[in-house]
Scaffold this active site. Structure first.
Site, mmCIF file in Angstrom:
data_model
loop_
_atom_site.group_PDB
_atom_site.id
_atom_site.type_symbol
_atom_site.label_atom_id
_atom_site.label_comp_id
_atom_site.label_asym_id
_atom_site.label_seq_id
_atom_site.Cartn_x
_atom_site.Cartn_y
_atom_site.Cartn_z
ATOM 1 N N GLY A 10 29.271 -25.743 97.510
ATOM 2 C CA GLY A 10 28.660 -25.643 96.190
ATOM 3 C C GLY A 10 27.187 -25.965 96.275
ATOM 4 N N ARG A 13 24.094 -31.423 94.188
ATOM 5 C CA ARG A 13 24.575 -32.284 93.101
ATOM 6 C C ARG A 13 25.678 -31.633 92.268
ATOM 7 N NH1 ARG A 13 23.316 -35.919 95.727
ATOM 8 N NH2 ARG A 13 21.287 -36.896 95.749
ATOM 9 N N SER A 14 26.505 -30.832 92.933
ATOM 10 C CA SER A 14 27.612 -30.181 92.216
ATOM 11 C C SER A 14 28.886 -31.022 92.241
ATOM 12 C CB SER A 14 27.889 -28.805 92.825
ATOM 13 O OG SER A 14 28.258 -28.925 94.181
ATOM 14 N N HIS A 51 25.147 -45.905 100.876
ATOM 15 C CA HIS A 51 26.306 -45.003 100.802
ATOM 16 C C HIS A 51 27.525 -45.607 101.507
ATOM 17 C CE1 HIS A 51 24.709 -41.541 98.752
ATOM 18 N NE2 HIS A 51 23.635 -41.551 99.517
ATOM 19 N N GLN A 53 28.189 -48.793 101.911
ATOM 20 C CA GLN A 53 28.696 -49.872 101.047
ATOM 21 C C GLN A 53 29.469 -49.304 99.863
ATOM 22 O OE1 GLN A 53 25.193 -52.189 100.047
ATOM 23 N NE2 GLN A 53 26.083 -53.951 101.103
#
Length: 170
Positions: A10, A13-14, A51, A53
């Site tokens: 995609g 940010r999809s 990310h 964490q």
């Protein structure tokens, strides 16, 4: 465990990564997250740490820029995030040579997916946004499209993410 390949694709940010991670957690209590990004600077290193964490302790975090086949994920559910950054590493190291990069990526993909595991590949559809004026970017867009087609042709399932909504394509 039988081998299964899932491609989640995609736009930017999809919701691709979120979907892939949630799907992996439905399949396994302790999935693997294989990050393919190259850490270019301190800001990006901090982003990677955040990310990791955010994913939590149930995840096994692996990092490999190119030779993902050296990661033993047999019997595991693994999210590979992401194919676009992985392809970028080959393209960059091969001085923007599309043919050489595509050949190496296909060979490495085949070696890696020879394992008995569930593979969830995350990738970007970068060719949907128009044609770049930069010739190097156009070559990379071509490379990424061909890599996505290769993985898609071998995938058992393909999911297209649009505005956070998963649409099963295959």
């Amino acid at each position: 465990m039988k081998r299964k390949i899932i491609l989640v694709t995609g736009g930017q940010r999809s919701g691709k990564s979120r979907y892939a991670q949630e799907f992996a957690l439905k399949l396994a209590e302790n999935p693997v997250y294989l990050a393919t990004s190259r850490v270019w600077d301190d800001e990006f290193r901090e982003r990677v740490r955040r990310h990791q964490q955010d994913r939590g302790p149930q995840w096994t975090n692996l990092e490999e820029e190119k030779v993902i086949s050296q990661c033993d994920v047999s019997g595991r559910v693994v999210v590979i995030d992401c194919v676009t950054l992985w392809s970028t590493n080959f393209f960059f190291d091969n001085d923007s040579d599309v043919d050489k990069s595509l050949r190496e990526i296909k060979e490495e993909f085949d070696r890696f997916t020879g394992q008995e595991a569930t593979f969830i590949f995350v990738t970007n559809e970068i060719g949907m946004g128009g044609v770049s004026v930069d010739p190097v970017q156009r070559r990379f867009t071509d490379l990424q499209g061909w890599v996505n087609q290769y993985i898609g042709s071998r995938a058992d399932e393909v999911v297209l993410m649009i505005s956070g909504i998963a649409m099963r394509v295959k």
